[in-house]
Write an enzyme that holds these catalytic residues in place. Structure first.
Site, PDB file in Angstrom:
ATOM      1  N   HIS A 181       0.836  -1.202   0.000  1.00  0.00           N
ATOM      2  CA  HIS A 181       0.000   0.000   0.000  1.00  0.00           C
ATOM      3  C   HIS A 181       0.874   1.257   0.000  1.00  0.00           C
ATOM      4  CE1 HIS A 181      -2.124   3.314   2.073  1.00  0.00           C
ATOM      5  NE2 HIS A 181      -3.113   2.932   1.296  1.00  0.00           N
TER       6      HIS A 181
ATOM      7  N   CYS B   4      -5.056  33.502 -15.787  1.00  0.00           N
ATOM      8  CA  CYS B   4      -3.817  33.539 -14.996  1.00  0.00           C
ATOM      9  C   CYS B   4      -4.062  33.260 -13.521  1.00  0.00           C
ATOM     10  CB  CYS B   4      -3.097  34.872 -15.177  1.00  0.00           C
ATOM     11  SG  CYS B   4      -4.114  36.266 -14.686  1.00  0.00           S
TER      12      CYS B   4
ATOM     13  N   ARG C 240       0.626  43.386 -14.780  1.00  0.00           N
ATOM     14  CA  ARG C 240      -0.582  43.905 -14.131  1.00  0.00           C
ATOM     15  C   ARG C 240      -0.217  45.094 -13.250  1.00  0.00           C
ATOM     16  NH1 ARG C 240      -3.541  40.033  -9.929  1.00  0.00           N
ATOM     17  NH2 ARG C 240      -1.860  40.778  -8.578  1.00  0.00           N
TER      18      ARG C 240
ATOM     19  N   GLU D 187     -12.216  39.788 -13.489  1.00  0.00           N
ATOM     20  CA  GLU D 187     -12.282  39.117 -12.187  1.00  0.00           C
ATOM     21  C   GLU D 187     -13.500  39.556 -11.379  1.00  0.00           C
ATOM     22  OE1 GLU D 187      -8.610  40.127 -10.118  1.00  0.00           O
ATOM     23  OE2 GLU D 187      -8.439  41.922 -11.352  1.00  0.00           O
TER      24      GLU D 187
ATOM     25  N   GLY E 178      -8.737  36.516 -14.117  1.00  0.00           N
ATOM     26  CA  GLY E 178      -8.152  36.327 -12.781  1.00  0.00           C
ATOM     27  C   GLY E 178      -9.126  35.470 -11.995  1.00  0.00           C
TER      28      GLY E 178
END
Length: 881
Positions: free
Chosen positions: A458, A836, A621, A750, A771
């Protein structure tokens, strides 16, 4: 005609995976290929879904269908449930659509009771085997069906071995096992309050319910979330006539792969135990022998097995992971599936299968789990540090079960691994053997060390799946789990001591050895990545704020920067002071003076980014977070800022207090800062344009087109206000420099309002970039920083199956994205659109981005290879016209 829920193996085939689960479909396929499969039937995944819909009950129609198929099975094999002459014993095993090794439950030897065990003991002339089967069945049924913990039975076995002065289970006699069976039943009654069930049909329905129930156990839920397996799929249940590997020294059981799952090398690899059942190999109760030794022990069965392996690999055209049993020298195949493998093995196997003309390039790309490429970026030991940790530091050697290097402090329980891991500490989880309950602790551990188990235990299988370093089967360790210490090579190791593991050699070191990031750009990796680029339609960029991040991403194949967060450039000690002066300015003149100090720093950073990406696009940005995030909190820093600005400490405190917001996530940030303080946008525009001009002068062949991104736009007039400032400033700089330079001004989508008015915003914005971190927050209405407090309850209640910040919410957030792309391109047909947010490196989210027509995805540097492969897979599934 009523719905069919149960299928005999011969009624199914490999294409019925959704209905029969992976195991059931493959058992049906092997049956149809004429391989030696013990007969049985599969209860479909739809029956599992129905079980939950019926309030965790198997309804009468499904019960009746199961009993019809029991009758068919009895006729087929000439044995009967509970019969005094020729009793039928079966295994009841889970089998989800996607392989989930060790996550769900299995019961073997079902159909035994006091009378049947005596019948098979007399009939076989092998009472030891009969009683071994019975004690195993009581133990498994108690644990899996009635949820009496395994440990109580293990303690009874250990006491019996101590009493008989033996170390292995196989050394216990028939009488010992008979006594154990009696003790087990007493333990069952003490815990449950009633006698162990003797009716095979009652046992069967109890076991089927338990397997359905295990679809919803905590470890299965964690595994499903990690591997994108929807809860709605359910699991199938396979009821199969038993083949016995524990009948004596002419029987055995094993697990094998047609290629090495750790390295990808071609050739049979696996493990085998004489006189054992399958659980013994997987659970690591005894350390098995390599499969090659089976040739000496069972030459005829081994020759047949080799032929079966060739047949299966050629049939499935992929590396196979097989379980088998030998009963009285006769081979039985219990399972085959496409084997779990490390990323390095997956890449080598894919390339080899192309070269062997077994699969096409596209099929090879589809065979690799894009997420698993992350494993290739796992650390290895620093060469010098490894040399310095001389041979004296090697205190033991186990089986090299999952490659990579791990250094950390010892913990002995999964719970401790989780607790320490959440604090950011690096830990090595040391266990006698891991069990599926340990999965969360294994996720937090840097490495895993077990005393028992081999390549197919396992610990090994799960660690390989996670890309976690694992050394298993170090039998030299004397473990004291309860007391939290172990002994090895004459030394005592306690909780908190340093340990290092090498998952590629199996070496265990008694010290901390420095690790270094892996270099994945080997031949096979490079070949697969170039194939991914050949077949993908989606561009892959990176989120990078520093030239070093950008260089790393470029080395991983990034085709530009999709997001540079300019605010991340301000936190350095030599910059934060000037930035704080800008925040705490009372006049435009003060603010411009502070910005003048920052501008050359920003320009130098931007030049580094343009250089690192060698002419690929760079999206920068503007300043986004609320200003309060940058102000000092320590009194000494506040005094220093007051002195620098020739202001009183009281005045600085007043300014800091005034920046406090009740909901800063929706407050004074993003483009709102530019509307309030246009001079910030002027400074950032100058820094970007000057940087682009300087790099273009150095590299005239490069097509430098800076992309200036305005964050948090929700209204076209807002976008126009900021864009006008950018254009006026940029054009003045370009004119003054006497050069030609193209640039683009776009926005980050966004805010939901921006998505649904994207046609208006596109009149000003020349590109969109989603965004999705903020878009997800705004759409769901909860904060990414606080959602962890309640998301656990949401997962438990099956309201959400995954973290919407890690895997894109395609219905809600995705619908807004799709709307924005369609509306934006109505206004501006050739507009490029990207993403992004964190979702840019998640394979299922990348596929969605491909399907809605985005131009690129952007993700952190180390996820670029994942995104490149996921983009290729998306285009192979759904080619762009």
């Amino acid at each position: 005609m009523s719905k069919k829920y149960v299928y005999m193996f011969k009624e199914g085939n490999g294409k019925m995976r959704e209905l029969l689960g992976g195991k059931g479909a493959n058992l049906a396929e092997m049956t149809n290929l004429g391989l030696p499969v013990p007969q049985g039937f599969t209860i479909s995944t739809e029956a599992c879904t129905q079980y939950y819909e019926d309030g965790k009950q198997i309804n009468k129609d499904i019960q009746a269908e199961i009993m019809e198929n029991i009758d068919k099975l009895e006729k087929l094999v000439g044995k009967k449930f509970g019969d005094k002459q020729n009793p039928l014993l079966v295994s009841v095993r889970s089998g989800a659509r996607a392989s989930m090794p060790g996550m769900m439950d299995t019961i073997l030897n079902l159909g035994l009771n006091e009378e049947v065990v005596e019948v098979i003991a007399a009939k076989s002339g092998n009472p030891r085997w009969a009683w071994d089967c019975y004690r195993r069945f009581i133990q498994m049924y108690s644990d899996v069906v009635m949820e009496v913990g395994k440990k109580y039975f293990e303690q009874l076995i250990d006491k019996m071995k101590e009493k008989k002065k033996v170390t292995q289970d196989v050394e216990l006699t028939a009488d010992d096992l008979k006594e154990l069976a009696s003790q087990f039943k007493a333990e069952y009654k003490a815990k449950i309050g009633k006698d162990f069930p003797t009716d095979p049909k009652e046992q069967l329905f109890g076991a089927i319910k338990a397997v359905f129930r295990s679809w919803d156990n905590p470890r299965a839920n964690i595994y499903r979330m990690d591997h994108d397996i929807p809860y709605s799929w359910g699991t199938a249940v396979n009821v199969q006539m038993m083949a016995f590997g524990n009948m004596g020294n002419d029987s055995g059981t094993g697990v094998a792969f047609t290629r090495n799952p750790a390295t990808g090398e071609k050739g049979l690899m696996g493990e085998f135990l004489v006189n054992a059942q399958g659980e013994d190999v997987v659970a690591g109760v005894r350390t098995p022998m390599p499969i090659a030794q089976m040739k000496e022990v069972f030459p005829e069965a081994f020759a047949q097995f080799e032929n079966v392996c060739k047949t299966l690999e050629n049939h499935y055209r992929d590396m196979q992971d097989m379980e088998f049993t030998i009963e009285n020298k006769k081979l039985y195949m219990l399972q085959t599936r496409n084997g779990k493998r490390t990323a390095a093995a997956a890449i080598k196997i894919a390339c080899d299968l192309i070269d062997e003309k077994m699969i096409s390039e596209q099929e090879a790309l589809m065979q690799i789990d894009a997420k698993s490429l992350d494993m290739l970026l796992h650390p290895t030991f620093d060469t010098k540090a490894l040399k310095d940790a001389d041979k004296n530091n090697v205190v033991g050697k186990g089986i090299a079960a999952s490659p990579g290097a791990a250094t950390g402090t010892i913990v002995f329980t999964a719970e401790d691994a989780v607790e320490e891991g959440k604090k950011g500490k690096k830990v090595i989880l040391v266990r006698l053997e891991t069990s599926p309950e340990d999965i969360e602790g294994m996720k937090y551990a840097q490495g895993i060390l077990t005393v028992r188990g081999g390549q197919t235990s396992h610990a090994a299988v799960v660690a390989r799946g996670m890309g976690t370093c694992c050394v298993s089967g170090c039998g030299d360790i004397k473990m004291h789990e309860e007391e939290k210490y172990f002994e090895l090579a004459g030394k005592t190791f306690r909780e908190g001591d340093a340990l290092s593991l090498d998952g590629s050699t199996g070496n265990i070191y008694d010290c901390a050895i420095k690790t270094v990031p892996a270099d994945p750009n080997s031949g096979y990796f490079g070949r697969i990545m170039s194939l991914a680029d050949k077949y993908k339609a989606l561009g892959v960029r990176t989120n990078a704020d520093t030239p070093s991040d950008a260089k790393q991403a470029a080395a991983f194949g990034a085709q530009g920067i999709g997001l540079c967060r300019t605010e991340h450039m301000f936190f350095d000690a030599d910059r934060i002071g000037a930035f704080r002066e800008m925040i705490c300015s009372d006049t435009v003149e003060e603010r411009e003076a502070a910005l003048a100090k920052i501008e050359p720093m920003q320009q130098a950073d931007f030049e580094g980014l343009f250089e690192a990406l060698g002419g690929y696009p760079v999206t920068i940005r503007f300043l986004d977070p609320p200003l309060h995030e940058f102000v000092p909190t320590e009194e000494a820093d506040i005094k220093a800022l007051a002195k620098a600005q020739n202001k009183s400490v009281k005045r600085i405190h007043e300014i800091i207090d005034s920046l406090h917001e009740f909901n800063p996530m929706m407050g004074h940030r993003g483009c709102r800062l530019t509307v309030t303080y246009p001079e910030i946008a002027v400074m950032q525009t100058k820094a970007i344009i000057k940087a682009a001009i300087n790099v273009k002068k150095k590299h005239s062949a490069w097509n430098i087109v800076p992309e200036i991104m305005i964050p948090l736009t929700g209204e076209v007039k807002e976008m126009k206000f900021v864009k006008d400032i950018v254009v006026k400033t940029a054009d003045a700089e370009i004119k003054a420099a006497g050069v030609k330079l193209k640039y683009e001004v776009g926005t980050m989508i966004e805010i939901p309002r921006a998505a649904i008015t994207a046609d208006e915003i596109a009149t000003e914005a020349e590109f969109f970039c989603f965004g999705t971190n903020d878009l997800t927050q705004m759409t769901f209405g909860f904060s990414r920083d606080d959602a962890g407090k309640f998301l656990g309850a949401y997962y438990g209640a099956k309201i959400y199956e995954s973290d919407p910040f890690a895997r894109l919410d395609q219905k809600g957030v995705g619908s807004l994205m799709k709307t924005a792309v369609e509306l934006g391109r109505k206004t501006r047909p050739n507009m490029h659109c990207g993403i992004c947010g964190e979702h840019g490196g998640d394979p299922s989210s990348v596929e969605f981005c491909h399907n809605i027509g985005l131009s690129y995805v952007s993700c952190s540097p180390y996820r670029v290879p994942i995104a490149r492969l996921a983009a290729a897979q998306a285009n192979i599934k759904n080619p762009r016209k």
